[in-house]
Motif scaffolding. Structure first.
Motif, PDB file in Angstrom:
ATOM      1  N   LEU A   1       1.090  -1.024  -0.362  1.00  0.00           N
ATOM      2  CA  LEU A   1      -0.351   0.246  -0.128  1.00  0.00           C
ATOM      3  C   LEU A   1       0.819   1.415   0.276  1.00  0.00           C
ATOM      4  N   VAL A   2       2.225   1.142   0.969  1.00  0.00           N
ATOM      5  CA  VAL A   2       2.730   2.412   0.294  1.00  0.00           C
ATOM      6  C   VAL A   2       3.587   2.612  -0.654  1.00  0.00           C
ATOM      7  N   LEU A   3       3.871   1.493  -1.206  1.00  0.00           N
ATOM      8  CA  LEU A   3       4.359   1.316  -2.724  1.00  0.00           C
ATOM      9  C   LEU A   3       3.491   2.076  -3.905  1.00  0.00           C
ATOM     10  N   ALA A   4       1.910   1.705  -3.172  1.00  0.00           N
ATOM     11  CA  ALA A   4       1.456   2.761  -4.159  1.00  0.00           C
ATOM     12  C   ALA A   4       1.413   3.371  -4.846  1.00  0.00           C
ATOM     13  N   ALA A   5       1.525   4.025  -3.088  1.00  0.00           N
ATOM     14  CA  ALA A   5       2.057   5.257  -3.658  1.00  0.00           C
ATOM     15  C   ALA A   5       2.674   6.316  -4.025  1.00  0.00           C
ATOM     16  N   VAL A   6       4.283   5.281  -3.609  1.00  0.00           N
ATOM     17  CA  VAL A   6       4.852   5.925  -4.274  1.00  0.00           C
ATOM     18  C   VAL A   6       5.210   5.239  -6.505  1.00  0.00           C
ATOM     19  N   TRP A   7       4.535   4.503  -6.550  1.00  0.00           N
ATOM     20  CA  TRP A   7       3.888   3.802  -7.913  1.00  0.00           C
ATOM     21  C   TRP A   7       3.346   5.644  -8.800  1.00  0.00           C
TER      22      TRP A   7
ATOM     23  N   GLY B   1       4.097   7.856 -11.598  1.00  0.00           N
ATOM     24  CA  GLY B   1       3.963   7.659 -12.554  1.00  0.00           C
ATOM     25  C   GLY B   1       2.952   9.315 -12.839  1.00  0.00           C
ATOM     26  N   ARG B   2       3.071   9.815 -11.682  1.00  0.00           N
ATOM     27  CA  ARG B   2       2.652  10.733 -12.740  1.00  0.00           C
ATOM     28  C   ARG B   2       3.937  11.987 -12.458  1.00  0.00           C
ATOM     29  N   PHE B   3       5.177  11.536 -12.170  1.00  0.00           N
ATOM     30  CA  PHE B   3       6.526  12.022 -13.305  1.00  0.00           C
ATOM     31  C   PHE B   3       6.788  11.956 -14.582  1.00  0.00           C
ATOM     32  N   LEU B   4       6.409  10.393 -14.427  1.00  0.00           N
ATOM     33  CA  LEU B   4       6.700   9.652 -15.533  1.00  0.00           C
ATOM     34  C   LEU B   4       5.813  10.276 -17.479  1.00  0.00           C
ATOM     35  N   ALA B   5       4.614  10.864 -16.283  1.00  0.00           N
ATOM     36  CA  ALA B   5       4.046  11.507 -17.705  1.00  0.00           C
ATOM     37  C   ALA B   5       4.227  13.117 -18.223  1.00  0.00           C
ATOM     38  N   THR B   6       5.313  12.897 -17.293  1.00  0.00           N
ATOM     39  CA  THR B   6       5.978  13.924 -17.789  1.00  0.00           C
ATOM     40  C   THR B   6       7.393  14.322 -18.576  1.00  0.00           C
ATOM     41  N   ARG B   7       7.900  13.436 -18.588  1.00  0.00           N
ATOM     42  CA  ARG B   7       8.560  12.729 -19.694  1.00  0.00           C
ATOM     43  C   ARG B   7       8.305  11.696 -20.020  1.00  0.00           C
ATOM     44  N   PRO B   8       8.416  11.569 -21.036  1.00  0.00           N
ATOM     45  CA  PRO B   8       7.875  10.755 -22.892  1.00  0.00           C
ATOM     46  C   PRO B   8       9.129   9.242 -23.254  1.00  0.00           C
ATOM     47  N   SER B   9      10.620   9.741 -22.847  1.00  0.00           N
ATOM     48  CA  SER B   9      11.149   8.715 -23.292  1.00  0.00           C
ATOM     49  C   SER B   9      11.357   8.246 -22.181  1.00  0.00           C
ATOM     50  N   ILE B  10      11.127   8.790 -21.079  1.00  0.00           N
ATOM     51  CA  ILE B  10      11.252   7.231 -19.624  1.00  0.00           C
ATOM     52  C   ILE B  10       9.877   6.245 -20.430  1.00  0.00           C
ATOM     53  N   ALA B  11       9.025   7.501 -20.765  1.00  0.00           N
ATOM     54  CA  ALA B  11       8.019   5.921 -20.014  1.00  0.00           C
ATOM     55  C   ALA B  11       7.871   5.612 -21.724  1.00  0.00           C
ATOM     56  N   SER B  12       8.701   5.514 -22.519  1.00  0.00           N
ATOM     57  CA  SER B  12       9.087   5.262 -23.707  1.00  0.00           C
ATOM     58  C   SER B  12       9.568   3.455 -23.291  1.00  0.00           C
ATOM     59  N   ALA B  13      10.758   4.020 -22.552  1.00  0.00           N
ATOM     60  CA  ALA B  13      11.896   2.871 -22.187  1.00  0.00           C
ATOM     61  C   ALA B  13      11.078   2.243 -21.500  1.00  0.00           C
TER      62      ALA B  13
END
Length: 192
Positions: free
Chosen positions: A145-151, A155-167
């Motif tokens: 449950l704690v790691l779900a918050a980290v996820w 996920g929000r961070f990745l939403a602003t970094r297309p190259s990371i999401a692509s990898a």
């Protein structure tokens, strides 16, 4: 001992949910323009992941009624899921779950996709939970449950970094089958 269990719980969460990072990044990207959109994504993630945990704990408690000699064979489930995921990846079906997004995700949409995308997690969690004691099971649930918050944060961070999401989209489907097979074999060898 406790530190090792925390590491095991964190590792199991990470490898069984690596594909969820891509889905969360997509949801956060879609929800960013709407007022309260990110909060709906977080609520949906917790609702869906809570359902996965509830089903896993219920399955593990049911497995407690099995004869002890049968419990190690629960490792066959993640092993088979890993082989199935490897087969789907090899055949080109790794992106099936990622296509289930919608333009403006609501709580129930995120929860449904999280649950559907994490259905294989249940197959991994049940045998691990079934072989854990009550204290260890509670520790796993709390860590998850704690790691779900980290996820959600990642996920929000990745939403602003297309190259990371692509990898992640490119390699997550390769890592998941390997880890599932490893978990299945570990359960079979450790308890068998």
């Amino acid at each position: 001992m406790q530190l090792r269990l925390l590491g095991q719980a964190a590792g199991m969460f990470a490898v069984t949910n690596v594909d969820d990072l891509v889905v969360l990044a997509l949801f956060f990207g879609q929800a960013a323009a709407r007022r309260g959109g990110p909060a709906r994504v977080v609520a949906g993630q917790y609702l869906g992941f809570g359902a996965i945990l509830a089903a896993s704990v219920a399955g593990a408690l049911g497995a407690g009624f099995l004869p002890p000699a049968v419990v190690p064979y629960l490792g066959l489930l993640p092993l088979l899921l890993g082989l199935r995921a490897a087969w789907r990846t090899w055949r080109g079906g790794a992106d099936d779950e990622r296509e289930a997004t919608v333009e403006h995700p609501g709580v129930l949409t995120v929860a449904a996709v999280t649950f559907a995308n994490g259905g294989d997690n249940i197959g991994v969690y049940v045998p691990v939970f079934a072989t854990a004691g009550a204290g260890t099971l509670i520790m796993f649930v709390v860590v998850f449950l704690v790691l779900a918050a980290v996820w959600c944060l990642v996920g929000r961070f990745l939403a602003t970094r297309p190259s990371i999401a692509s990898a992640l989209a490119r390699w997550g489907h390769v890592l998941l089958p390997l880890v599932l097979v490893g978990i299945g074999l570990a359960i079979l060898l450790r308890l068998g």
